[in-house]
Motif scaffolding. Sequence first.
Motif, PDB file in Angstrom:
ATOM      1  N   MET A 104       0.839  -1.190   0.000  1.00 53.51           N
ATOM      2  CA  MET A 104       0.000   0.000   0.000  1.00 53.51           C
ATOM      3  C   MET A 104       0.877   1.243   0.000  1.00 53.51           C
ATOM      4  N   ARG A 105       0.593   2.166  -0.877  1.00 53.89           N
ATOM      5  CA  ARG A 105       1.367   3.398  -0.982  1.00 53.89           C
ATOM      6  C   ARG A 105       0.488   4.579  -0.566  1.00 53.89           C
ATOM      7  N   ILE A 106       0.841   5.202   0.551  1.00 50.70           N
ATOM      8  CA  ILE A 106       0.104   6.351   1.076  1.00 50.70           C
ATOM      9  C   ILE A 106       0.940   7.595   0.851  1.00 50.70           C
ATOM     10  N   LEU A 107       0.360   8.591   0.228  1.00 53.70           N
ATOM     11  CA  LEU A 107       1.051   9.844  -0.053  1.00 53.70           C
ATOM     12  C   LEU A 107       0.569  10.927   0.908  1.00 53.70           C
ATOM     13  N   TYR A 108       1.466  11.411   1.751  1.00 58.68           N
ATOM     14  CA  TYR A 108       1.175  12.551   2.625  1.00 58.68           C
ATOM     15  C   TYR A 108       1.647  13.813   1.914  1.00 58.68           C
ATOM     16  N   ILE A 109       0.739  14.742   1.682  1.00 58.36           N
ATOM     17  CA  ILE A 109       1.094  16.013   1.060  1.00 58.36           C
ATOM     18  C   ILE A 109       0.955  17.120   2.104  1.00 58.36           C
ATOM     19  N   ASN A 110       2.061  17.777   2.377  1.00 54.09           N
ATOM     20  CA  ASN A 110       2.074  18.909   3.303  1.00 54.09           C
ATOM     21  C   ASN A 110       1.695  20.164   2.531  1.00 54.09           C
ATOM     22  N   PRO A 111       0.575  20.818   2.842  1.00 54.25           N
ATOM     23  CA  PRO A 111       0.166  22.000   2.089  1.00 54.25           C
ATOM     24  C   PRO A 111       1.096  23.192   2.249  1.00 54.25           C
ATOM     25  N   ASN A 112       1.883  23.227   3.337  1.00 61.52           N
ATOM     26  CA  ASN A 112       2.804  24.348   3.475  1.00 61.52           C
ATOM     27  C   ASN A 112       4.166  23.999   2.884  1.00 61.52           C
ATOM     28  N   SER A 113       5.048  24.991   2.808  1.00 63.06           N
ATOM     29  CA  SER A 113       6.331  24.817   2.129  1.00 63.06           C
ATOM     30  C   SER A 113       7.483  24.475   3.065  1.00 63.06           C
ATOM     31  N   LEU A 127      -0.099  18.897  -7.907  1.00 63.38           N
ATOM     32  CA  LEU A 127       0.611  17.669  -7.562  1.00 63.38           C
ATOM     33  C   LEU A 127      -0.193  16.408  -7.890  1.00 63.38           C
ATOM     34  N   LEU A 128      -1.455  16.554  -8.222  1.00 63.81           N
ATOM     35  CA  LEU A 128      -2.304  15.382  -8.418  1.00 63.81           C
ATOM     36  C   LEU A 128      -1.887  14.493  -9.592  1.00 63.81           C
ATOM     37  N   PRO A 129      -1.504  15.035 -10.737  1.00 64.87           N
ATOM     38  CA  PRO A 129      -1.061  14.140 -11.820  1.00 64.87           C
ATOM     39  C   PRO A 129       0.147  13.292 -11.428  1.00 64.87           C
ATOM     40  N   GLU A 130       1.086  13.880 -10.709  1.00 70.53           N
ATOM     41  CA  GLU A 130       2.248  13.116 -10.270  1.00 70.53           C
ATOM     42  C   GLU A 130       1.851  12.072  -9.230  1.00 70.53           C
ATOM     43  N   ALA A 131       0.876  12.414  -8.384  1.00 72.73           N
ATOM     44  CA  ALA A 131       0.387  11.442  -7.399  1.00 72.73           C
ATOM     45  C   ALA A 131      -0.196  10.222  -8.099  1.00 72.73           C
ATOM     46  N   LYS A 132      -0.924  10.461  -9.177  1.00 69.05           N
ATOM     47  CA  LYS A 132      -1.446   9.343  -9.968  1.00 69.05           C
ATOM     48  C   LYS A 132      -0.307   8.578 -10.625  1.00 69.05           C
ATOM     49  N   ALA A 138     -12.331  15.804  -5.205  1.00 70.12           N
ATOM     50  CA  ALA A 138     -13.093  15.852  -6.449  1.00 70.12           C
ATOM     51  C   ALA A 138     -12.221  15.587  -7.674  1.00 70.12           C
ATOM     52  N   ALA A 139     -10.915  15.840  -7.572  1.00 67.38           N
ATOM     53  CA  ALA A 139     -10.048  15.758  -8.744  1.00 67.38           C
ATOM     54  C   ALA A 139      -9.077  14.582  -8.714  1.00 67.38           C
ATOM     55  N   ALA A 140      -8.879  13.955  -7.573  1.00 71.04           N
ATOM     56  CA  ALA A 140      -7.850  12.920  -7.442  1.00 71.04           C
ATOM     57  C   ALA A 140      -8.323  11.573  -7.986  1.00 71.04           C
ATOM     58  N   HIS A 141      -7.368  10.726  -8.304  1.00 67.09           N
ATOM     59  CA  HIS A 141      -7.659   9.389  -8.831  1.00 67.09           C
ATOM     60  C   HIS A 141      -7.938   8.383  -7.725  1.00 67.09           C
ATOM     61  N   CYS A 142      -7.730   8.777  -6.465  1.00 65.57           N
ATOM     62  CA  CYS A 142      -7.842   7.858  -5.330  1.00 65.57           C
ATOM     63  C   CYS A 142      -8.499   8.575  -4.157  1.00 65.57           C
ATOM     64  N   PRO A 143      -8.846   7.861  -3.091  1.00 68.52           N
ATOM     65  CA  PRO A 143      -9.424   8.535  -1.928  1.00 68.52           C
ATOM     66  C   PRO A 143      -8.471   9.561  -1.330  1.00 68.52           C
ATOM     67  N   VAL A 144      -9.035  10.624  -0.782  1.00 66.15           N
ATOM     68  CA  VAL A 144      -8.275  11.685  -0.125  1.00 66.15           C
ATOM     69  C   VAL A 144      -8.895  11.936   1.244  1.00 66.15           C
ATOM     70  N   ILE A 145      -8.060  11.936   2.283  1.00 65.16           N
ATOM     71  CA  ILE A 145      -8.522  12.258   3.626  1.00 65.16           C
ATOM     72  C   ILE A 145      -7.592  13.311   4.223  1.00 65.16           C
ATOM     73  N   GLY A 146      -8.015  13.908   5.338  1.00 64.08           N
ATOM     74  CA  GLY A 146      -7.196  14.905   6.019  1.00 64.08           C
ATOM     75  C   GLY A 146      -6.852  14.446   7.422  1.00 64.08           C
ATOM     76  N   ILE A 147      -5.757  14.957   7.959  1.00 60.54           N
ATOM     77  CA  ILE A 147      -5.373  14.537   9.307  1.00 60.54           C
ATOM     78  C   ILE A 147      -6.326  15.101  10.353  1.00 60.54           C
ATOM     79  N   GLY A 148      -6.901  16.272  10.094  1.00 58.74           N
ATOM     80  CA  GLY A 148      -7.901  16.793  11.009  1.00 58.74           C
ATOM     81  C   GLY A 148      -9.138  15.907  11.010  1.00 58.74           C
TER      82      GLY A 148
END
Length: 216
Positions: free
Chosen positions: A1-10, A59-64, A86-96
Amino acid sequence: MRILYINPNSTASMTDQIVGIARAALPDAEIVGWTNAEGPPAIEGPEDGAHAVIGLKKLLPEAKGIGADLIVIACFDDTGLEELRAAAHCPVIGIGQAAYVIGALAFGAFSVVTTLPVSVPVLEENIAQYGLAGACIAVRASGIPVLAVEEGSEPVRVRLSEEIAAAGKEGARAVAMGCAGMSHLRADLFERTRVPLIDGVIASAHLARAIRATLI
């Protein structure tokens, strides 16, 4: 299973911290972490969140392309959750979102201790949209900026402990740590307060595995 964590800040150091905690929580999964280079250094309020969404969507195309099975938004504000879902190829959840679900399911009555007052309305709105307002006693601001929380100095730990303890006295059976930068402080804050603490990074890792299992 590959889980991608994306940090919205820089802030890449926060991404590294988040990935380390997620990998420790779920060692049998492949955890990948990306930083939104186009985001602000920290997400503090709705304006920062809105600014971060453009970079997140890019970042979504690269995530796919890497075959991510699930994307986790690694900001407690769940920045861009609906847009990415709405735009991703897979489920998306948030840590909150993950922390609130665990708080409601496991404890029934929880509170949130977050950073600055500007974040409180964002979190309250999210909790209401998830249908969990009835389980949340309060969202409490510590008054500490995100990057100061991540640094985790002794004064920061003392202040967070004060708010966590106050939430417990107010009736919260558990407290959700309302910033990804708090994750590495969980053990220390629990020792100081003895209040059960919910880390959204850990919660999201385990919920990701559960979600993946239902889809196979």
